[in-house]
Design a protein around this motif. Structure first.
Motif: not given
Length: 266
Positions: A219-244
């Motif tokens: 996982i750590k070898k994958l190319d870095k595409k985002l910064n710290k703020h973008e990581v947090s924003a992506v997580e907030q979007r995904l967390a907003a999904l209804p949990i199945s």
């Protein structure tokens, strides 16, 4: 009958007061030294007890760990003794070689202990989640699977980091392919406008799969595409999904199984 003597006791002299104060300070210092000594002894006992526990656990899965540690110790000691003994003197070579040899033996035990810890949970439901729990700061890992087949117990775990969204599968490659497609369709509409890549890493021993002990490195070898703020924003979007929530069997939750980090560190 003579009246009782109510006269207060004579006041101590100044010299006696100083002596008493000095004795009190000496007693306090002695107690403080005793507390520090006991605390240090307890730390040492805990450290050596933890090393013994890790060694015993690892030896049950790797009977040759003692030989590997001895080999690392003597090879490192011999090399360090030869180099520093020739450059300086044999005493300096020995003083430098011994700590380095002990460090080499501890590193070997740590690597073998980590391998043994993953061997204990390999093949069990939630093993991939336990391996992902070793990821440090900068990674957001879901403790529970985001998708699961209740019949086969194949599962997918979500990791968000600078490479983007990583879906970590658990189960045979052919069997989890449909589960991966459904999970991609679920997350793709949310990430379509952001350009966040979705990676899929299969954990296991099959072809094109990553063993548990190498999962974090992959996982750590994958190319870095985002910064710290973008990581947090992506997580907030995904967390907003209804949990199945997938159906979990009664009893102990297998997805809360975690390797002992202290044991891994030694």
């Amino acid at each position: 009958m003579a009246p009782a003597d109510t006269t207060p006791p004579p006041v101590s002299s100044k010299a006696e007061a100083k002596t008493a104060l000095k004795n009190l300070k000496a007693q306090q210092k002695a107690e403080q030294r005793d507390r520090k000594a006991r605390k240090k002894a307890n730390k040492q006992d805990g450290f050596f007890a933890r090393i013994k526990q890790v060694f015993t656990m690892t030896r049950s899965y790797d009977p040759n760990i003692g030989w590997w540690m001895a080999l690392a110790f003597f090879v490192t000691l011999g090399v360090a003794f030869a180099i520093f003994g020739l450059l300086l003197n044999w005493i300096t070579g020995l003083l430098i070689g011994l700590p380095l040899a002990l460090l080499a033996a501890m590193i070997v035990m740590n690597r073998r202990a980590e391998k043994a810890a993953f061997s204990r949970i390999e093949g069990r439901p939630g093993a991939a989640a336990a391996a992902l729990s070793t990821l440090k700061r900068g990674w957001i890992v879901t403790e529970e699977p985001v998708a699961m087949d209740p019949k086969t117990q194949d599962a997918i775990f979500r990791v968000v980091g600078r490479p983007g969204l990583i879906l970590v599968t658990e189960g045979p490659s052919q069997r989890v392919s449909k589960l991966v497609q459904k999970t991609r369709k679920r997350f793709s509409p949310i990430l379509r406008d952001t350009g966040v890549p979705i990676h899929v890493i299969q954990a296991g021993r099959g072809e094109q799969q990553v063993p548990l002990q190498k999962l974090s490195k992959a996982i750590k070898k994958l190319d870095k595409k985002l910064n710290k703020h973008e990581v947090s924003a992506v997580e907030q979007r995904l967390a907003a999904l209804p949990i199945s929530r997938p159906p979990i069997p009664k009893g102990v939750d297998p997805y809360r199984t975690r390797p002992d980090r202290k044991a891994l560190r030694g």
